[in-house]
Design an enzyme around this catalytic site. Structure first.
Site, PDB file in Angstrom:
ATOM      1  N   ASP A   1       0.816  -1.205   0.000  1.00  0.00           N
ATOM      2  CA  ASP A   1       0.000   0.000   0.000  1.00  0.00           C
ATOM      3  C   ASP A   1       0.857   1.265   0.000  1.00  0.00           C
ATOM      4  OD1 ASP A   1      -2.327  -1.460   0.058  1.00  0.00           O
ATOM      5  OD2 ASP A   1      -2.584  -1.314   2.233  1.00  0.00           O
TER       6      ASP A   1
ATOM      7  N   TYR B   1       7.063 -10.222   6.063  1.00  0.00           N
ATOM      8  CA  TYR B   1       6.889  -8.810   6.405  1.00  0.00           C
ATOM      9  C   TYR B   1       7.414  -8.559   7.808  1.00  0.00           C
ATOM     10  CZ  TYR B   1       3.751  -7.922   2.424  1.00  0.00           C
ATOM     11  OH  TYR B   1       3.223  -7.767   1.168  1.00  0.00           O
TER      12      TYR B   1
END
Length: 294
Positions: A62, A126
């Protein structure tokens, strides 16, 4: 006489600071902002390939999210008589054209013509970075600006956070931990979280000056993730550390299997999140004979 152009598909690994971009994906010309993909494709076009350039990103991030390692594949068709670009030459050439941007190519591999960067990936990792011990967000060191979530006036119950983190490991329906978007109805919410752990983080600024600030890292590894799943899991785990949620409530959120059951205003901000690894099988990265790509 038929003229053959030399075509090669490459898997490229790249990193970027996501602060200035509207995510990693290409943004259409008629919309505001640009994605990292816009700049990657522009750099490839400057190599003057014969074919129309299209970069296929493996892992979506994002706006504001960073990557130490994302990946993509791209076909480069050179003019007749020119051999495929050597991998290191491609890396250097793309970085030359990207030098004005906080984007860097780190590696490139020639791969089979049917290789797909997204679907051949076997795992993604992540890391979410956050810091405690700050009286105000302005105390965040300049070297950590836009790279870490500053938790104000916060003392964390680390044991409770670690207990809650362990509940997320394994195969679950993570519907509660995904945000709603246009793809939500079509995505399988069942994901297998291979690992999840909370560890003290490392910071240059903490070592040399800001010693009252404690940095932490939440690491998650899975083959794939749902939309904003990592940021929602992080926000919920931090809430456990702050005493705003209990460990048992994390289990209840998992069992709810409903995105609307996720508490309001708990999603962690984008700027603390890093994609750190996209992993492939060694066989997919093996060198190809030059006569296998035409």
């Amino acid at each position: 006489m038929l003229t053959l152009h030399s075509t090669a598909r490459y898997l490229i690994f790249f990193q970027y600071a996501g602060t200035k971009y509207s995510g990693v994906m290409r943004i259409p010309a008629d919309q505001a902002g640009q994605g990292v993909e816009n700049h990657l494709e522009s750099a490839v076009r400057k190599l003057k390939p014969v074919n129309e350039v299209s970069v296929s990103i493996s892992s979506r991030t994002d706006s504001g999210v960073h990557a130490l390692c994302n990946s993509a594949h791209v076909d480069i068709q050179r003019r007749a008589g020119k051999p495929p670009l050597p991998e290191q030459t491609l890396v250097e050439a793309l970085n030359f054209h990207l030098k004005a941007e906080p984007i860097r190519i780190t590696r490139a591999y020639r791969v089979h013509s049917d290789f797909h960067a997204r679907y051949r990936a076997i795992s993604r990792t992540y890391v979410y970075r956050f810091a405690s011990g700050l009286r105000h967000h302005t105390e965040m060191p300049v070297t950590e600006r836009d790279l870490c979530w500053a938790l104000r006036d916060t003392r964390l119950n680390i044991n409770a956070m670690q207990e809650a983190t362990a509940l997320l490991i394994g195969t679950h329906d993570f519907s509660t931990f995904r945000a709603l978007n246009s793809e939500t109805p079509f995505k399988n919410p069942v994901k297998s979280l291979e690992s999840a752990r909370l560890e003290p983080g490392v910071s240059f600024s903490q070592r040399h000056f800001h010693r009252d600030i404690q940095f932490w890292e939440l690491t998650f590894k899975s083959r794939s993730f749902l939309y904003r799943q990592v940021r929602r899991m992080t926000g919920a785990l931090v809430a456990v550390g702050q005493g705003r949620l209990s460990v048992s409530q994390i289990q209840e959120l998992l069992e709810a299997r409903d995105s609307l059951a996720f508490p309001n205003n708990l999603t962690a901000p984008a700027h603390g999140l890093f994609l750190t690894q996209v992993q492939y099988r060694d066989a997919d990265l093996g060198r190809l004979d030059t006569d296998r790509i035409i």
